[in-house]
Design a protein around this motif. Sequence first.
Motif, PDB file in Angstrom:
ATOM      1  N   LEU A  74       0.730  -1.286   0.156  1.00 19.89           N
ATOM      2  CA  LEU A  74      -0.165   0.036   0.051  1.00 19.89           C
ATOM      3  C   LEU A  74       1.143   1.043  -0.020  1.00 19.89           C
ATOM      4  O   LEU A  74       1.701   1.380   0.795  1.00 19.89           O
ATOM      5  N   ALA A  75       0.766   2.127  -1.040  1.00 17.83           N
ATOM      6  CA  ALA A  75       1.628   3.238  -1.362  1.00 17.83           C
ATOM      7  C   ALA A  75       0.896   4.464  -1.239  1.00 17.83           C
ATOM      8  O   ALA A  75      -0.240   4.701  -1.743  1.00 17.83           O
ATOM      9  N   PHE A  76       1.051   5.390  -0.077  1.00 20.41           N
ATOM     10  CA  PHE A  76       0.729   6.676   0.025  1.00 20.41           C
ATOM     11  C   PHE A  76       1.453   7.682  -0.417  1.00 20.41           C
ATOM     12  O   PHE A  76       2.502   7.827  -0.098  1.00 20.41           O
ATOM     13  N   GLY A  77       1.153   9.112  -0.909  1.00 20.84           N
ATOM     14  CA  GLY A  77       1.672  10.135  -1.091  1.00 20.84           C
ATOM     15  C   GLY A  77       2.227  10.566  -2.438  1.00 20.84           C
ATOM     16  O   GLY A  77       2.496   9.512  -3.264  1.00 20.84           O
ATOM     17  N   VAL A  78       2.753  11.721  -2.413  1.00 19.57           N
ATOM     18  CA  VAL A  78       3.332  12.336  -3.613  1.00 19.57           C
ATOM     19  C   VAL A  78       4.673  11.583  -4.127  1.00 19.57           C
ATOM     20  O   VAL A  78       4.849  11.024  -5.276  1.00 19.57           O
ATOM     21  N   PHE A  79       5.540  11.463  -3.181  1.00 15.80           N
ATOM     22  CA  PHE A  79       6.971  11.017  -3.502  1.00 15.80           C
ATOM     23  C   PHE A  79       6.707   9.513  -3.846  1.00 15.80           C
ATOM     24  O   PHE A  79       7.619   8.952  -4.676  1.00 15.80           O
ATOM     25  N   ASN A  80       5.949   8.941  -3.043  1.00 17.07           N
ATOM     26  CA  ASN A  80       5.645   7.198  -3.434  1.00 17.07           C
ATOM     27  C   ASN A  80       5.206   6.995  -4.791  1.00 17.07           C
ATOM     28  O   ASN A  80       5.632   6.325  -5.481  1.00 17.07           O
ATOM     29  N   ASN A  81       4.244   8.214  -5.086  1.00 15.97           N
ATOM     30  CA  ASN A  81       3.927   7.935  -6.516  1.00 15.97           C
ATOM     31  C   ASN A  81       4.812   8.338  -7.465  1.00 15.97           C
ATOM     32  O   ASN A  81       4.764   7.858  -8.593  1.00 15.97           O
ATOM     33  N   GLU A  82       5.806   9.308  -7.438  1.00 17.43           N
ATOM     34  CA  GLU A  82       6.968   9.585  -8.219  1.00 17.43           C
ATOM     35  C   GLU A  82       7.602   8.161  -8.545  1.00 17.43           C
ATOM     36  O   GLU A  82       8.021   8.079  -9.678  1.00 17.43           O
ATOM     37  N   ILE A  83       7.669   7.345  -7.591  1.00 13.11           N
ATOM     38  CA  ILE A  83       8.490   6.309  -7.928  1.00 13.11           C
ATOM     39  C   ILE A  83       7.878   5.131  -8.431  1.00 13.11           C
ATOM     40  O   ILE A  83       8.324   4.399  -9.380  1.00 13.11           O
ATOM     41  N   ILE A  84       6.524   4.941  -8.230  1.00 13.89           N
ATOM     42  CA  ILE A  84       5.662   3.628  -8.632  1.00 13.89           C
ATOM     43  C   ILE A  84       4.876   4.095  -9.696  1.00 13.89           C
ATOM     44  O   ILE A  84       5.067   3.096 -10.643  1.00 13.89           O
ATOM     45  N   SER A  85       4.531   4.899 -10.336  1.00 14.35           N
ATOM     46  CA  SER A  85       3.684   5.379 -11.178  1.00 14.35           C
ATOM     47  C   SER A  85       4.434   5.164 -12.709  1.00 14.35           C
ATOM     48  O   SER A  85       3.893   4.445 -13.551  1.00 14.35           O
ATOM     49  N   PRO A  86       5.833   5.362 -12.826  1.00  7.94           N
ATOM     50  CA  PRO A  86       6.449   5.535 -13.900  1.00  7.94           C
ATOM     51  C   PRO A  86       6.733   3.730 -14.214  1.00  7.94           C
ATOM     52  O   PRO A  86       7.147   3.484 -15.394  1.00  7.94           O
ATOM     53  N   LEU A  87       6.541   2.866 -13.435  1.00  7.40           N
ATOM     54  CA  LEU A  87       6.980   1.513 -13.422  1.00  7.40           C
ATOM     55  C   LEU A  87       6.242   0.735 -14.456  1.00  7.40           C
ATOM     56  O   LEU A  87       4.973   1.020 -14.516  1.00  7.40           O
ATOM     57  N   ALA A  88       6.939  -0.008 -15.497  1.00  6.28           N
ATOM     58  CA  ALA A  88       6.109  -0.788 -16.376  1.00  6.28           C
ATOM     59  C   ALA A  88       5.770  -2.022 -15.829  1.00  6.28           C
ATOM     60  O   ALA A  88       4.569  -2.688 -16.294  1.00  6.28           O
ATOM     61  N   VAL A  89       6.665  -2.664 -15.054  1.00  9.53           N
ATOM     62  CA  VAL A  89       6.152  -3.905 -14.369  1.00  9.53           C
ATOM     63  C   VAL A  89       6.131  -3.756 -12.747  1.00  9.53           C
ATOM     64  O   VAL A  89       7.276  -2.924 -12.267  1.00  9.53           O
ATOM     65  N   HIS A  90       5.444  -4.411 -12.234  1.00  6.59           N
ATOM     66  CA  HIS A  90       5.174  -4.304 -10.720  1.00  6.59           C
ATOM     67  C   HIS A  90       5.282  -5.946 -10.398  1.00  6.59           C
ATOM     68  O   HIS A  90       4.411  -6.622 -10.606  1.00  6.59           O
TER      69      HIS A  90
ATOM     70  N   ARG B 225      -6.331  15.438  -8.558  1.00  3.87           N
ATOM     71  CA  ARG B 225      -6.493  15.088  -9.800  1.00  3.87           C
ATOM     72  C   ARG B 225      -5.917  16.162 -10.903  1.00  3.87           C
ATOM     73  O   ARG B 225      -5.773  15.989 -12.292  1.00  3.87           O
ATOM     74  N   ASP B 226      -5.863  17.334 -10.671  1.00  2.00           N
ATOM     75  CA  ASP B 226      -5.433  18.450 -11.698  1.00  2.00           C
ATOM     76  C   ASP B 226      -4.219  18.224 -12.122  1.00  2.00           C
ATOM     77  O   ASP B 226      -3.661  18.768 -13.185  1.00  2.00           O
ATOM     78  N   VAL B 227      -3.090  17.801 -11.177  1.00  3.79           N
ATOM     79  CA  VAL B 227      -1.833  17.329 -11.675  1.00  3.79           C
ATOM     80  C   VAL B 227      -1.478  15.858 -11.884  1.00  3.79           C
ATOM     81  O   VAL B 227      -0.590  15.390 -11.677  1.00  3.79           O
ATOM     82  N   GLN B 228      -2.734  14.928 -11.879  1.00  6.06           N
ATOM     83  CA  GLN B 228      -2.579  13.614 -11.593  1.00  6.06           C
ATOM     84  C   GLN B 228      -1.926  13.239 -12.955  1.00  6.06           C
ATOM     85  O   GLN B 228      -2.277  13.407 -14.129  1.00  6.06           O
ATOM     86  N   GLN B 229      -0.715  12.338 -12.891  1.00 10.37           N
ATOM     87  CA  GLN B 229      -0.005  11.823 -13.997  1.00 10.37           C
ATOM     88  C   GLN B 229      -0.572  10.452 -14.612  1.00 10.37           C
ATOM     89  O   GLN B 229      -0.336   9.869 -15.669  1.00 10.37           O
ATOM     90  N   LEU B 230      -1.415   9.817 -13.982  1.00 10.23           N
ATOM     91  CA  LEU B 230      -1.979   8.600 -14.256  1.00 10.23           C
ATOM     92  C   LEU B 230      -3.167   8.631 -15.244  1.00 10.23           C
ATOM     93  O   LEU B 230      -3.676   9.928 -15.360  1.00 10.23           O
ATOM     94  N   ASP B 231      -3.484   7.619 -15.894  1.00  6.46           N
ATOM     95  CA  ASP B 231      -4.627   7.783 -16.903  1.00  6.46           C
ATOM     96  C   ASP B 231      -5.828   7.809 -16.244  1.00  6.46           C
ATOM     97  O   ASP B 231      -6.125   6.675 -15.693  1.00  6.46           O
ATOM     98  N   LEU B 232      -6.553   8.735 -16.353  1.00  3.69           N
ATOM     99  CA  LEU B 232      -7.881   8.954 -15.660  1.00  3.69           C
ATOM    100  C   LEU B 232      -9.031   8.580 -16.658  1.00  3.69           C
ATOM    101  O   LEU B 232     -10.246   8.633 -15.995  1.00  3.69           O
TER     102      LEU B 232
END
Length: 786
Positions: free
Chosen positions: A95-111, A123-130
């Motif tokens: 379970l990952a919370f927060g902006v910094f963890n998002n910066e690490i996990i969102s770009p990963l192609a494989v989990h 959501r105004d600055v969300q980088q994920l596909d909404l």
Amino acid sequence: MKSIKTFVALLFFIASFTSALAQEKSIYKVGVLLDRTTPEISPLIVRLQNEIKAVVGEDATIVFPEESLLVNDFDLERAQSNYNQLIAGDADIILAFGVFNNEIISPLAVHQKPTILFGAINRDVQQLDLSKSVSGIENFTYLVESESYKEDLTRFKELSDFKNLGIAVDAAVAEILPLKEIFDVELAELNADYRLITFESVDDIIANLEGTDALYMAGGFFMGAEQKKRLIQVLLERKLPSFTVNGPADVNNGFLATLQAEENLDQFFRRIALNIEAYVTGTPMAELPIYIDYNPRLTINYNTSEAIGVPIKYSLIGETDFVGEFRNVLSQKEYDLLTVINQALEQNLSIQASQKDVDLATQDIKSATSNYLPSVTASGTASYVDPDLAEISNGQNPEFSTAGNITLNQTVFSESANANIAIQKKLQKAQQEDFNASQLDLIFDSANAYFNVLISKANTQIQVRNVDLTKRNLEISEQNFEAGQSGKSDMLRFRSEMAQNTQTMVEAINQLEQGFLFLNQVLNNPTNYEIDVADVELNEGIFEEYNYDELFGLLDNPTLREPFIEFLIQEANKNAPELKSLGYSLEAADRNIRLNGYGRFLPTLALQGQYSSTFNRSGAGSTVPEGLGFGLVDNYYTAGASISIPIINQNLNNINRQTALIQKDQLEINKNNLELNIAVNVRNGVLNLVNQMSNIQLSKISEETAAEALELTRASYSEGAVNIVQLLDAQNNYLDAQLARTNAVYNFLINALQLERFMGYYFLLNTEQKNDEFRQRFFEFLNTQN
């Protein structure tokens, strides 16, 4: 045969072993990644863990190893290290919370491990596909909230019409997110300027407030409670409107508003728990829903709104929750009951006007008494006489002359003057008693105004809570409609109830303002003078000292109640200024009757004296011709006495006597009627007190019962077991019970003070010694009844 038995035994063993394996629950270790933790955040993590365990229930055993809760403290390298540590460890779910963890996990192609990312950024600055309803990525899902800076700023603009906005964001967050690009566009659309305030502590925000007319807290989720308290105090002192992304808890503490609903966090935690439950029961992470659609709900702190002078727009009330104590935070003075009474007695305009009536009656006494004061008159004359006539007057009537005289009149005895003095004294005493009655009325009126403000404050708070309750019931009806458990009519009915209850709340708020306005009038304060009133309790403060429990006990005892009522009537007749006023008026009527009876035959005795002087004689006839043998006297005096007895005065004395007799009869009738009214008022007052006594006891039970019944009915309605009418009845019953319970003590005290007004004796305004004497008189009266 033996082989068959062996085979059956083997099957039985295999079945038993398989059943045991099936009954053994899987164990999932959950690792948690956080950007930061604080004393305020730790309980939320525990709450989330408990929610997950409760939802997953018997499907699996969820474990949160202490060593698997890792915090990066806004450090990207540490965030990467923490993530790698969980990947390398034995965590089954991340379970990952927060902006910094998002910066690490969102770009990963494989989990490599099942991962749930949430609470990342607006959501105004969300980088994920909404645009997707699910992530579609193996071993990965995320939760997207519907909140946005743009919606917050738009609503904040409606509230405060800011021109130069300060936007506070955690400094570490501002370094990795393109906030300036976002806010440039959004503030331009709102035709406002802004300053981005990046902060590491609250001092950074406070130091950068100069030149701003409002503050938007776009960060600060991890800010400590004491720092927020300091910031709120500064905002209140500078009268700066504030808006926060962090939910109603911050608004409760003093921020002006938020668009986050109170239940959003619960909904968020529940969705995380449901996702984990779905995963452990076989649903892949890639297929879990990612979107959480919150219902935006404006929450406003009523007290903050008052303190900073931002009026609440009625156009927003239908979709607004209010928090606060509905006390006047702008009050220049907080009144307790005794202060209200004392100021009213000193400054109330009506009582000042009544005092002038007493002063005028005193002047009438002085006017009547002045009939026995001497009257001295000085006069002067200048005369011109026809010279021919003056010539033959032998000096008695000269052509030109000036003269003057001083005249003294003194009444020695006059029955009409004596009667007038006596009558005016009695009327002055009657006027004084009328003033005393006005004071007693004012004491009750001011106390009643005070308690009405307290009742209005309590009613306002109850109506606000009722609106919130209706909102929650509306949400249940919407859920039931979506689940097919109820029709659309239920939802529409609750929307109608919401509108009606909101209007009732608005009326309650305005009624509270009217209560303050009337109290200001009673106290002779300016109508815009900001005041508040201190709450009261039956057995606390001034009411504890005067022991209203004793009155409670006397009225609650049926054997003592009737003697006590008789005693109160006796005391009321003795104290009533209205009766005393009528008594003095009767004495004045008697004196008038005596005056127009035998008194009319008493003589009036008076003394008179005059001194005259001729200052000048000239012209023709100004001297005595020689040879007449007399001279002219220029200065002389006279003195005398007079006595008069009226014989016939156009029958006015008889008419006046008959009029006075009629007036006396009228006063006697009024006195008897007043005594009857006092007895009726005292008995009614006692009955009202008995009603309020039982109301205090029963309303508490009624409220507790109504609250429990409402919870049961709501639960049944949410399950489709009862209809909307039953739920509305339960809610209305609870509303009525709350109003009755809250107002019971106030109504008891109002009725107690009203009874004291009927008695002409206020326990609150008398010394303990006087109150003890009152009790002693009752016990003596009680002994005479046996």
